[in-house]
Motif scaffolding. Structure first.
Motif, PDB file in Angstrom:
ATOM      1  N   LEU A  72       6.883   1.805 -12.249  1.00 12.18           N
ATOM      2  CA  LEU A  72       7.381   0.655 -12.997  1.00 12.18           C
ATOM      3  C   LEU A  72       6.217  -0.262 -13.348  1.00 12.18           C
ATOM      4  CD1 LEU A  72      10.419  -0.248 -10.696  1.00 12.18           C
ATOM      5  CD2 LEU A  72      10.513   1.034 -12.836  1.00 12.18           C
ATOM      6  N   ASN A  73       6.286  -0.900 -14.516  1.00 11.77           N
ATOM      7  CA  ASN A  73       5.226  -1.856 -14.851  1.00 11.77           C
ATOM      8  C   ASN A  73       5.619  -3.261 -14.387  1.00 11.77           C
ATOM      9  OD1 ASN A  73       6.800  -3.155 -16.824  1.00 11.77           O
ATOM     10  ND2 ASN A  73       6.122  -1.735 -18.418  1.00 11.77           N
ATOM     11  N   SER A  74       4.695  -4.215 -14.564  1.00 10.24           N
ATOM     12  CA  SER A  74       4.921  -5.552 -13.994  1.00 10.24           C
ATOM     13  C   SER A  74       6.161  -6.233 -14.577  1.00 10.24           C
ATOM     14  CB  SER A  74       3.687  -6.433 -14.181  1.00 10.24           C
ATOM     15  OG  SER A  74       3.395  -6.574 -15.543  1.00 10.24           O
ATOM     16  N   ASP A  75       6.428  -6.029 -15.865  1.00 15.18           N
ATOM     17  CA  ASP A  75       7.625  -6.659 -16.464  1.00 15.18           C
ATOM     18  C   ASP A  75       8.896  -6.087 -15.849  1.00 15.18           C
ATOM     19  OD1 ASP A  75       6.189  -8.292 -18.068  1.00 15.18           O
ATOM     20  OD2 ASP A  75       6.235  -6.961 -19.816  1.00 15.18           O
ATOM     21  N   GLN A  76       8.874  -4.760 -15.669  1.00 12.06           N
ATOM     22  CA  GLN A  76      10.057  -4.124 -15.068  1.00 12.06           C
ATOM     23  C   GLN A  76      10.254  -4.592 -13.617  1.00 12.06           C
ATOM     24  OE1 GLN A  76       8.533  -0.203 -15.917  1.00 12.06           O
ATOM     25  NE2 GLN A  76      10.169   0.205 -17.394  1.00 12.06           N
ATOM     26  N   VAL A  77       9.156  -4.687 -12.887  1.00 12.74           N
ATOM     27  CA  VAL A  77       9.267  -5.130 -11.487  1.00 12.74           C
ATOM     28  C   VAL A  77       9.771  -6.575 -11.455  1.00 12.74           C
ATOM     29  CG1 VAL A  77       7.987  -5.597  -9.354  1.00 12.74           C
ATOM     30  CG2 VAL A  77       7.462  -3.559 -10.693  1.00 12.74           C
ATOM     31  N   PHE A  78       9.229  -7.400 -12.355  1.00  9.12           N
ATOM     32  CA  PHE A  78       9.658  -8.807 -12.379  1.00  9.12           C
ATOM     33  C   PHE A  78      11.172  -8.876 -12.573  1.00  9.12           C
ATOM     34  CE2 PHE A  78      10.745 -12.819 -14.307  1.00  9.12           C
ATOM     35  CZ  PHE A  78      10.017 -13.724 -13.536  1.00  9.12           C
ATOM     36  N   ARG A  79      11.665  -8.116 -13.551  1.00  6.41           N
ATOM     37  CA  ARG A  79      13.104  -8.172 -13.866  1.00  6.41           C
ATOM     38  C   ARG A  79      13.960  -7.600 -12.735  1.00  6.41           C
ATOM     39  NH1 ARG A  79      13.094  -5.226 -18.509  1.00  6.41           N
ATOM     40  NH2 ARG A  79      11.090  -5.950 -19.226  1.00  6.41           N
ATOM     41  N   LYS A  80      13.506  -6.482 -12.207  1.00  5.91           N
ATOM     42  CA  LYS A  80      14.298  -5.843 -11.132  1.00  5.91           C
ATOM     43  C   LYS A  80      14.356  -6.735  -9.882  1.00  5.91           C
ATOM     44  CE  LYS A  80      14.014  -1.033 -12.531  1.00  5.91           C
ATOM     45  NZ  LYS A  80      15.448  -0.723 -12.617  1.00  5.91           N
ATOM     46  N   LEU A  81      13.227  -7.383  -9.577  1.00 10.10           N
ATOM     47  CA  LEU A  81      13.253  -8.275  -8.411  1.00 10.10           C
ATOM     48  C   LEU A  81      14.055  -9.534  -8.722  1.00 10.10           C
ATOM     49  CD1 LEU A  81       9.668  -7.909  -6.860  1.00 10.10           C
ATOM     50  CD2 LEU A  81      11.820  -7.023  -5.987  1.00 10.10           C
ATOM     51  N   ALA A  82      13.980  -9.985  -9.969  1.00 15.90           N
ATOM     52  CA  ALA A  82      14.778 -11.158 -10.362  1.00 15.90           C
ATOM     53  C   ALA A  82      16.269 -10.857 -10.201  1.00 15.90           C
ATOM     54  CB  ALA A  82      14.461 -11.555 -11.802  1.00 15.90           C
ATOM     55  N   ASP A  83      16.642  -9.616 -10.533  1.00  9.84           N
ATOM     56  CA  ASP A  83      18.047  -9.212 -10.346  1.00  9.84           C
ATOM     57  C   ASP A  83      18.437  -9.285  -8.866  1.00  9.84           C
ATOM     58  OD1 ASP A  83      18.366  -8.767 -12.991  1.00  9.84           O
ATOM     59  OD2 ASP A  83      18.031  -6.588 -12.889  1.00  9.84           O
ATOM     60  N   GLN A  96       0.834  -1.213   0.000  1.00 10.55           N
ATOM     61  CA  GLN A  96       0.000   0.000   0.000  1.00 10.55           C
ATOM     62  C   GLN A  96       0.865   1.259   0.000  1.00 10.55           C
ATOM     63  OE1 GLN A  96      -3.566  -0.070   2.449  1.00 10.55           O
ATOM     64  NE2 GLN A  96      -4.133  -0.929   0.484  1.00 10.55           N
ATOM     65  N   ASN A  97       1.929   1.228   0.800  1.00 10.69           N
ATOM     66  CA  ASN A  97       2.840   2.386   0.856  1.00 10.69           C
ATOM     67  C   ASN A  97       3.384   2.745  -0.506  1.00 10.69           C
ATOM     68  OD1 ASN A  97       2.691   2.893   3.482  1.00 10.69           O
ATOM     69  ND2 ASN A  97       4.536   1.754   4.080  1.00 10.69           N
ATOM     70  N   TYR A  98       3.625   1.745  -1.322  1.00  9.75           N
ATOM     71  CA  TYR A  98       4.200   2.000  -2.653  1.00  9.75           C
ATOM     72  C   TYR A  98       3.135   2.053  -3.755  1.00  9.75           C
ATOM     73  CZ  TYR A  98       8.653   1.419  -0.375  1.00  9.75           C
ATOM     74  OH  TYR A  98       9.716   1.586   0.466  1.00  9.75           O
ATOM     75  N   ILE A 146      10.824  -7.034   1.112  1.00 14.81           N
ATOM     76  CA  ILE A 146      10.420  -5.682   1.548  1.00 14.81           C
ATOM     77  C   ILE A 146      11.550  -4.679   1.270  1.00 14.81           C
ATOM     78  CG2 ILE A 146       9.837  -4.283   3.596  1.00 14.81           C
ATOM     79  CD1 ILE A 146       8.286  -6.777   4.634  1.00 14.81           C
ATOM     80  N   ARG A 147      12.779  -5.097   1.596  1.00 17.20           N
ATOM     81  CA  ARG A 147      13.949  -4.239   1.329  1.00 17.20           C
ATOM     82  C   ARG A 147      14.056  -3.960  -0.179  1.00 17.20           C
ATOM     83  NH1 ARG A 147      18.027  -7.572   2.627  1.00 17.20           N
ATOM     84  NH2 ARG A 147      17.012  -8.234   4.492  1.00 17.20           N
ATOM     85  N   SER A 148      13.891  -5.009  -0.967  1.00 15.06           N
ATOM     86  CA  SER A 148      14.069  -4.879  -2.418  1.00 15.06           C
ATOM     87  C   SER A 148      13.006  -3.982  -3.035  1.00 15.06           C
ATOM     88  CB  SER A 148      14.021  -6.258  -3.091  1.00 15.06           C
ATOM     89  OG  SER A 148      14.991  -7.087  -2.504  1.00 15.06           O
ATOM     90  N   ILE A 149      11.760  -4.137  -2.568  1.00 12.35           N
ATOM     91  CA  ILE A 149      10.681  -3.283  -3.090  1.00 12.35           C
ATOM     92  C   ILE A 149      11.014  -1.826  -2.764  1.00 12.35           C
ATOM     93  CG2 ILE A 149       8.239  -2.650  -2.780  1.00 12.35           C
ATOM     94  CD1 ILE A 149       7.545  -5.554  -2.793  1.00 12.35           C
ATOM     95  N   GLY A 150      11.488  -1.595  -1.544  1.00 14.13           N
ATOM     96  CA  GLY A 150      11.888  -0.243  -1.135  1.00 14.13           C
ATOM     97  C   GLY A 150      12.955   0.304  -2.075  1.00 14.13           C
ATOM     98  N   GLU A 151      13.916  -0.534  -2.424  1.00 10.12           N
ATOM     99  CA  GLU A 151      15.008  -0.065  -3.294  1.00 10.12           C
ATOM    100  C   GLU A 151      14.541   0.227  -4.724  1.00 10.12           C
ATOM    101  OE1 GLU A 151      18.297  -2.590  -0.753  1.00 10.12           O
ATOM    102  OE2 GLU A 151      17.962  -3.131  -2.859  1.00 10.12           O
ATOM    103  N   ILE A 152      13.698  -0.655  -5.261  1.00 10.49           N
ATOM    104  CA  ILE A 152      13.321  -0.421  -6.671  1.00 10.49           C
ATOM    105  C   ILE A 152      12.294   0.702  -6.842  1.00 10.49           C
ATOM    106  CG2 ILE A 152      13.936  -2.800  -7.352  1.00 10.49           C
ATOM    107  CD1 ILE A 152      11.046  -3.401  -7.769  1.00 10.49           C
ATOM    108  N   PHE A 153      11.563   1.011  -5.768  1.00  9.01           N
ATOM    109  CA  PHE A 153      10.578   2.098  -5.889  1.00  9.01           C
ATOM    110  C   PHE A 153      11.008   3.385  -5.196  1.00  9.01           C
ATOM    111  CE2 PHE A 153       7.700  -1.461  -6.891  1.00  9.01           C
ATOM    112  CZ  PHE A 153       7.164  -0.956  -8.060  1.00  9.01           C
ATOM    113  N   LYS A 154      12.291   3.468  -4.812  1.00  6.70           N
ATOM    114  CA  LYS A 154      12.696   4.672  -4.043  1.00  6.70           C
ATOM    115  C   LYS A 154      12.705   5.927  -4.921  1.00  6.70           C
ATOM    116  CE  LYS A 154      17.714   4.271  -4.478  1.00  6.70           C
ATOM    117  NZ  LYS A 154      18.085   3.052  -5.076  1.00  6.70           N
TER     118      LYS A 154
END
Ligand SMILES: Cc1ncc(COP(=O)(O)O)c(C=O)c1O
Length: 396
Positions: A346-357, A323-325, A388-396
């Motif tokens: 970011l769209n779902s493909d970008q999030v998928f790739r960034k989290l995969a990284d 919700q925060n993001y 949670i850490r990773s989501i914070g980093e990719i959406f900062k």
């Protein structure tokens, strides 16, 4: 000198095609090749293949697999202990009636053991149900984003699957009823549903059964019901339809019990339906280790309560992070979230790739045709904290 006639030439081309690694074959091409090569001809079954959650990523060692709604805590230590003990007995066939398991299930849920059938995953129960009831020309109703295996098994036996539109990713009784015709044999509903995470309340489920013709089988998939057991307006399919004769409820040991790899599930319906299903099931459809593990798992209520509590704590935490993001998702209901990225940068493909990284594997929603979305399973403490850490980093 060898003269290449047309047939040999075609066979040679087919051989080269078969050997080449980069060609994507469709079922029609396979069947064509088989015909050209004069091999026994299979049926051309029009069916989509189930695409499971990825468990590996290229060049990533030990990823966090949050793509298959598996248990975060794994199996109870008591189950592991019994498996250790039972492993020396695997030269023996399992009990084809699953007697002990049915006995404990009947005690746990106050149900008649003669109305239970055990299967190699609830998957096999869907298969047996469709095999028993469906033939080409029949119609089955599934919800727009309902669990994919339901429609796959229905199609396997030649039935036509009709999809009832959903409202905000929730099944709609009105839309289901609209799809009923005199060819309708079965309605499938997972409650809560995977991948949407939404559910129908007790009164809605009762209303659905009431509005369907008596001779339409309602299949209620209870795979994730344990996670919702504290929700006031929710009642599991089994509790609601214990006394119905035209409902079939499925349950699984793959989720809260943490036994997905052993393949164990069961179905509950009228005595008459279960008798007929037992007749067509493979004789030793549930393996010996799965049966022993199932009995132990069903006894260990402390472990199940711990898993439910763990899931409730983490699902609330992750929900508030999403919700925060501004990542929209279903309210906490099971051990997963369907996340939508329409309101994020970011769209779902970008999030998928960034989290995969970052070594996190989520489930793409391509097969479900849910746009700009990903499904996330609640994982171990380490995995959740990393997520949670990773989501914070990719959406900062
Ligand atoms: C709604 C639903 N039903 C059934 C299953 C499959 O359960 P099983 O492992 O018992 O075949 C799943 C697994 O993801 C599911 O999401």
């Amino acid at each position: 000198m060898f003269v290449l006639n047309t047939i040999s030439f075609v066979k040679l081309v087919v051989f080269i095609l078969l050997k080449s690694k980069n060609i994507v074959f469709t079922d029609t091409i396979y069947i064509l090749i088989i015909r050209i090569m004069s091999l026994p001809k299979p049926r051309n079954i029009k069916i989509e293949r189930y695409v499971g959650g990825l468990s590996k990523l290229k060049k990533v060692s030990s990823p966090f697999k949050l793509s298959a709604n598996e248990s975060a805590l794994g199996a109870s230590p008591k189950v592991i202990k019994i498996l250790e003990k039972e492993k020396n007995k695997i030269f023996k066939y399992p009990d084809s009636d699953s007697y002990e398991l049915k006995k404990i299930l009947s005690g746990n849920f106050k149900i008649n053991p003669d109305r239970i059938i055990c299967g190699s995953g609830s998957d096999q129960i869907f298969d047996l149900t469709c095999q028993l009831f469906l033939k080409p020309g029949d119609e089955v109703i599934a919800t727009e984003y309902g669990f994919i295996m339901h429609r796959i098994y229905a199609s396997l036996y030649g039935a036509k699957v009709l999809f009832a539109k959903e409202k905000n990713f929730k099944a709609s009784i009105k839309e289901i009823i609209k799809k009923v015709s005199n060819k309708t044999k079965m309605v499938f509903i997972a409650n809560p549903n995977n991948p949407t995470g939404t559910y129908l309340a007790k009164n809605e489920m009762l209303q659905l059964r009431k509005k369907l013709r008596k001779d339409i089988l309602l299949v209620v998939d209870d795979a994730y019901f344990e996670f919702l057991s504290k929700q006031k307006n929710f009642v599991s399919g089994l509790e609601l339809f214990k006394n119905s004769k035209n409902v079939l409820v499925t349950r699984t040991f793959s989720k809260v019990y943490g036994l997905a790899g052993l393949r164990l599930g069961w179905g509950y319906s009228s005595k008459e339906i279960i008798k007929l299903m037992n007749k067509i099931k493979p004789p030793f459809n549930v393996n010996k280790l799965a049966l022993s593990a199932g009995v132990e798992a069903a006894k260990d209520k402390t472990w199940i309560n711990k898993a439910i509590k763990y899931n409730s704590i983490w699902s609330k935490k992750i929900f508030s992070v999403l919700q925060n993001y501004k990542i929209r998702c279903n309210a906490p209901s099971a051990n997963f979230f369907l996340m939508n990225f329409d309101h994020t940068k970011l769209n779902s493909d970008q999030v998928f790739r960034k989290l995969a990284d970052k070594r996190i594997i989520l489930r793409k929603m391509t097969q479900y045709k849910i746009p700009n979305s990903l499904r996330l399973t609640i994982g171990s403490k380490k995995a959740n904290e990393h997520l949670i850490r990773s989501i914070g980093e990719i959406f900062k």
